[in-house]
Scaffold this active site. Structure first.
Site, PDB file in Angstrom:
ATOM      1  N   ASP A 116       3.047  -4.707   8.263  1.00 23.58           N
ATOM      2  CA  ASP A 116       1.850  -3.874   8.121  1.00 23.58           C
ATOM      3  C   ASP A 116       0.645  -4.823   8.205  1.00 23.58           C
ATOM      4  O   ASP A 116       0.383  -5.604   7.289  1.00 23.58           O
ATOM      5  CB  ASP A 116       1.927  -3.164   6.762  1.00 23.58           C
ATOM      6  CG  ASP A 116       0.637  -2.434   6.406  1.00 23.58           C
ATOM      7  OD1 ASP A 116      -0.374  -2.594   7.112  1.00 23.58           O
ATOM      8  OD2 ASP A 116       0.649  -1.706   5.396  1.00 23.58           O
ATOM      9  N   LYS A 166     -10.290  -0.881  10.481  1.00 19.55           N
ATOM     10  CA  LYS A 166     -10.328  -2.047   9.597  1.00 19.55           C
ATOM     11  C   LYS A 166     -10.621  -3.328  10.376  1.00 19.55           C
ATOM     12  O   LYS A 166     -10.683  -4.412   9.813  1.00 19.55           O
ATOM     13  CB  LYS A 166      -9.016  -2.176   8.836  1.00 19.55           C
ATOM     14  CG  LYS A 166      -8.786  -0.978   7.905  1.00 19.55           C
ATOM     15  CD  LYS A 166      -7.803  -1.281   6.826  1.00 19.55           C
ATOM     16  CE  LYS A 166      -7.282  -0.051   6.141  1.00 19.55           C
ATOM     17  NZ  LYS A 166      -8.117   0.394   5.026  1.00 19.55           N
ATOM     18  N   HIS A 186       0.871  -1.183   0.000  1.00 20.48           N
ATOM     19  CA  HIS A 186       0.000   0.000   0.000  1.00 20.48           C
ATOM     20  C   HIS A 186       0.909   1.235   0.000  1.00 20.48           C
ATOM     21  O   HIS A 186       2.027   1.188   0.524  1.00 20.48           O
ATOM     22  CB  HIS A 186      -0.841  -0.048   1.274  1.00 20.48           C
ATOM     23  CG  HIS A 186      -1.899   1.001   1.395  1.00 20.48           C
ATOM     24  ND1 HIS A 186      -1.641   2.281   1.800  1.00 20.48           N
ATOM     25  CD2 HIS A 186      -3.249   0.945   1.203  1.00 20.48           C
ATOM     26  CE1 HIS A 186      -2.767   2.977   1.844  1.00 20.48           C
ATOM     27  NE2 HIS A 186      -3.769   2.195   1.490  1.00 20.48           N
ATOM     28  N   CYS A 220      -4.884   2.618  -3.593  1.00 20.28           N
ATOM     29  CA  CYS A 220      -3.632   3.127  -2.987  1.00 20.28           C
ATOM     30  C   CYS A 220      -2.528   2.089  -3.078  1.00 20.28           C
ATOM     31  O   CYS A 220      -1.736   1.913  -2.136  1.00 20.28           O
ATOM     32  CB  CYS A 220      -3.840   3.541  -1.534  1.00 20.28           C
ATOM     33  SG  CYS A 220      -5.012   4.861  -1.351  1.00 20.28           S
ATOM     34  N   GLN A 247      -4.487  -5.171   6.764  1.00 19.55           N
ATOM     35  CA  GLN A 247      -5.469  -6.081   6.154  1.00 19.55           C
ATOM     36  C   GLN A 247      -5.453  -7.468   6.770  1.00 19.55           C
ATOM     37  O   GLN A 247      -6.159  -8.355   6.307  1.00 19.55           O
ATOM     38  CB  GLN A 247      -5.208  -6.196   4.643  1.00 19.55           C
ATOM     39  CG  GLN A 247      -5.368  -4.901   3.893  1.00 19.55           C
ATOM     40  CD  GLN A 247      -6.803  -4.363   3.912  1.00 19.55           C
ATOM     41  OE1 GLN A 247      -7.762  -5.110   4.134  1.00 19.55           O
ATOM     42  NE2 GLN A 247      -6.953  -3.080   3.679  1.00 19.55           N
TER      43      GLN A 247
HETATM   44  N1  PLP Z   1      -1.606  -0.669   4.684  1.00 22.84           N
HETATM   45  C1  PLP Z   1      -2.508  -1.396   4.030  1.00 22.84           C
HETATM   46  C2  PLP Z   1      -2.138  -2.759   3.547  1.00 22.84           C
HETATM   47  C3  PLP Z   1      -3.791  -0.894   3.814  1.00 22.84           C
HETATM   48  O1  PLP Z   1      -4.689  -1.632   3.183  1.00 22.84           O
HETATM   49  C4  PLP Z   1      -4.106   0.396   4.284  1.00 22.84           C
HETATM   50  C5  PLP Z   1      -5.427   0.983   4.025  1.00 22.84           C
HETATM   51  O2  PLP Z   1      -6.176   0.539   3.198  1.00 22.84           O
HETATM   52  C6  PLP Z   1      -3.128   1.106   4.978  1.00 22.84           C
HETATM   53  C7  PLP Z   1      -1.888   0.557   5.152  1.00 22.84           C
HETATM   54  C8  PLP Z   1      -3.408   2.470   5.512  1.00 22.84           C
HETATM   55  O3  PLP Z   1      -4.370   2.390   6.525  1.00 22.84           O
HETATM   56  P1  PLP Z   1      -5.038   3.690   7.124  1.00 22.84           P
HETATM   57  O4  PLP Z   1      -5.608   4.439   5.964  1.00 22.84           O
HETATM   58  O5  PLP Z   1      -6.090   3.173   8.045  1.00 22.84           O
HETATM   59  O6  PLP Z   1      -3.974   4.456   7.825  1.00 22.84           O
END
Ligand code: PLP
Length: 589
Positions: free
Chosen positions: A385, A411, A308, A549, A388
């Site tokens: 991270d 999430k 992401h 993203c 997900q």
């Molecule tokens: N990392 C991953 C794999 C994501 O899917 C997302 C958001 O979709 C993020 C980071 C960023 O999360 P947030 O927008 O809640 O900070």
């Protein structure tokens, strides 16, 4: 300038009687409500000198005029009809009276549901301090006893004791007969009962029942989370850590209890949990604090092609600032990282490996245990991270062995604006603060500042206290269902959806790794992804269409955007059928 004291009704900033009249009309229009008697203009006393004089609260007959209202009973309908409702009674003066109610037995467990004071928990009649009867598809009598999560009875519901051992999970391939997803008796939980815990799932969109397939963007919130936020603002709201009054103590308890819940959820200790706004802020915090100290010119940071943007951009910024380099683990045509290539990337200059556990764009489950183990053998710091993964797989940071783990509350069925960074204690202690201000200091003079220890030194200013309590409630809720059960159910749901979508003419599935969670990304020949998204929306079905993203990985597959339904444990086969019907109709047109 002196503030004039209102001396007559017309001097008040608003007309109390008119407001009460309006409120009464509003509530009278709601089905099933008893309108409050409205004080007539004549009965509203004139404001006394020195302040507004509000009319006495006219309660409907039968409602006791006590100091605290009864909070609503929180029911986790999703746990099935066999689970007696908790009886949450207020603390304070009403508590003794509520306890005295016949049959309200206090649970013997050590702690209350997240952030709720222990004193709020009693068990419903006749259950002898232990809840049971979860709808799990296996008769309760056969349930083997299990220790509570992480061997601690801290969590107030010792449901694990009543829960049968979930089938061994070897996702994918699973090696298990598929579930009969349409039969509550054969699924690990009663999905219809679960759905009743989520008020928004009863919404209608374009005249159709809402289908929420945008779970990778954000998840919906169960009643338990909504109630927790209301409870905080009605009974606990205060700043934390800094005052000697009752509400400061309640708010601090709620906040710190939430920290303990987060820690337990991922098998860490509370001092290793830093509250942040979410995953993005968490990664930025690590880049700007740990990264600033430990990454230098010529060093290398390794990410994967699946990331992401939140796990790319902060590292790029750091690399530019420091003269360091970003290295990228390639993926194969299924969308899985190539471990042998990863190993080749590592060297003496590699300082950090930062990788998603589950790809938000493709759904690939990355073998983070192996990735971390390989890095650790070479003394490289690791960040996982978990944006997900936390809502789909049981996460144990000790087992993964990573130095950092980040996730977002929204999430995983919690509120927005709250998330957590796990940092191994020794690593956090070697990480400088990144923001300065209140709360993170032990002592300040104009000459120097002494910082707090971890984790407080990373939480400058007033945190998101209420939403931290809400996050705790969300994690409690998820743990009551059990992530192994969730993973089992969602695995078969994804398999069902994949089998139904794949044969449709013009469909191309992007991301076909053997191990996937939740996400089914696809394109449909002849349609831009947002056209498909709009057609689905007309039928009340919410999916994400776009680049998610994660532009680098979509471009790896030659596309700029996909349609991305993403599933959660409250979704059903029937909902998938509705999505498939729309895609089929478009494909035929
Ligand atoms: N990392 C991953 C794999 C994501 O899917 C997302 C958001 O979709 C993020 C980071 C960023 O999360 P947030 O927008 O809640 O900070």
């Amino acid at each position: 300038m002196p503030i004039p004291t209102p001396t007559a009704e017309r001097d008040t900033p608003f007309d109390v009687a008119a407001l009460a009249q309006l409120a009464s009309q509003f509530f009278a229009a709601l089905p099933g409500t008893t309108p409050l008697p409205v004080a007539s203009a004549a009965s509203v006393p004139s404001p006394a000198a020195g302040g507004l004089n509000l009319p006495a609260n006219p309660l409907p007959p039968g409602v006791p005029n006590g100091p605290l209202p009864q909070p609503s009973t929180t029911q986790f309908a999703g746990l099935g009809a066999g689970v007696p409702a908790l009886n949450l009674v207020p603390s304070g003066p009403d508590q003794a009276a509520a306890r005295a109610k016949p049959g309200a037995a206090q649970l013997p467990h050590a702690a209350a549901p997240n952030g709720l004071p222990d004193s709020l928990v009693t068990a419903a009649p006749g259950i002898d301090g232990r809840l049971g009867g979860v709808v799990l598809g296996v008769p309760q009598a056969q349930a083997p006893a299990q220790p509570a999560a992480h061997g601690s009875p801290f969590y107030f519901l010792d449901l694990a004791a009543a829960r049968p051992e979930p089938p061994a999970l070897e996702l994918p391939g699973l090696g298990l007969p598929p579930l009969d997803l349409r039969s509550p008796a054969r699924t690990p939980f009663d999905v219809q009962a679960i759905r009743r815990d989520f008020p928004i799932l009863a919404e209608r969109v374009n005249g159709k029942p809402l289908v929420w397939f945008d779970n990778a963007a954000t998840t919906q919130k169960p009643r338990a989370v909504i109630d927790r936020l209301v409870h905080f603002y009605e009974h606990e709201n205060s700043n934390v850590h800094r005052a000697a009054h009752e509400l400061a103590a309640r708010a601090t308890d709620a906040y710190e209890k939430a920290r303990s819940t987060v820690a337990r959820f991922i098998n860490a200790s509370a001092e290793e949990i830093v509250f942040v706004r979410g995953c993005t802020e968490g990664i930025n915090f690590i880049a700007k604090s740990w990264g600033d100290k430990h990454i230098g010119a010529g060093d290398e940071i390794v990410v994967s092609h699946l990331e992401h943007h939140a796990n790319i951009v902060p590292w790029q910024q750091l690399a530019v600032a420091k003269g360091a380099h970003l290295r990228v683990i390639p993926v194969d045509d299924s969308g899985q990282i190539i471990l042998s290539e990863y190993q080749r990337l590592l060297g003496p200059k590699t300082k950090l490996v930062s990788i998603s556990q589950v790809s938000n764009a493709l759904g690939t489950v990355v073998p983070v245990h192996e990735v971390v183990a390989i890095a650790r053998r070479q003394g490289i710091t690791t960040l996982v991270d978990g944006a997900q993964s936390v809502s789909h797989l049981a996460v144990d940071v000790q087992d993964i062995g990573c130095d950092f783990f980040v996730f977002s509350g929204h999430k995983v069925f919690g509120p927005t604006g709250i998330g957590a960074v796990y940092g191994r204690k020794a690593v956090l202690e070697d990480t400088p603060p990144w923001q300065g201000g209140g709360n993170m200091i032990a002592d300040v003079s104009f000459e120097r500042t002494v910082f707090q220890g971890v984790p407080a030194r990373f939480e400058a200013g007033t945190g998101n206290i209420a939403d931290a309590a809400g996050l705790g409630a969300a994690l409690d809720y998820v743990q009551r269902i059990g992530l192994p059960h969730i993973a089992r159910y969602e695995h078969d749901l994804l398999a069902y959806a994949t089998a139904a979508i794949k044969p449709i003419r013009g469909v191309r599935i992007i991301g076909t790794a053997a191990d996937k969670a939740s996400v089914l990304s696809f394109t449909l020949q002849g349609y831009a992804p947002d056209e498909v998204g709009r057609a689905l929306n007309e039928e009340g079905i919410a999916v994400r269409s776009g680049h998610h993203c994660a532009q680098p990985i979509l471009r790896r597959f030659g596309v700029e955007a996909t349609v991305r339904p993403s599933f959660a444990f409250y979704n059903t086969c029937e909902e998938i059928d509705r999505l498939v019907a729309v895609v089929r109709r478009l494909a035929r047109a």
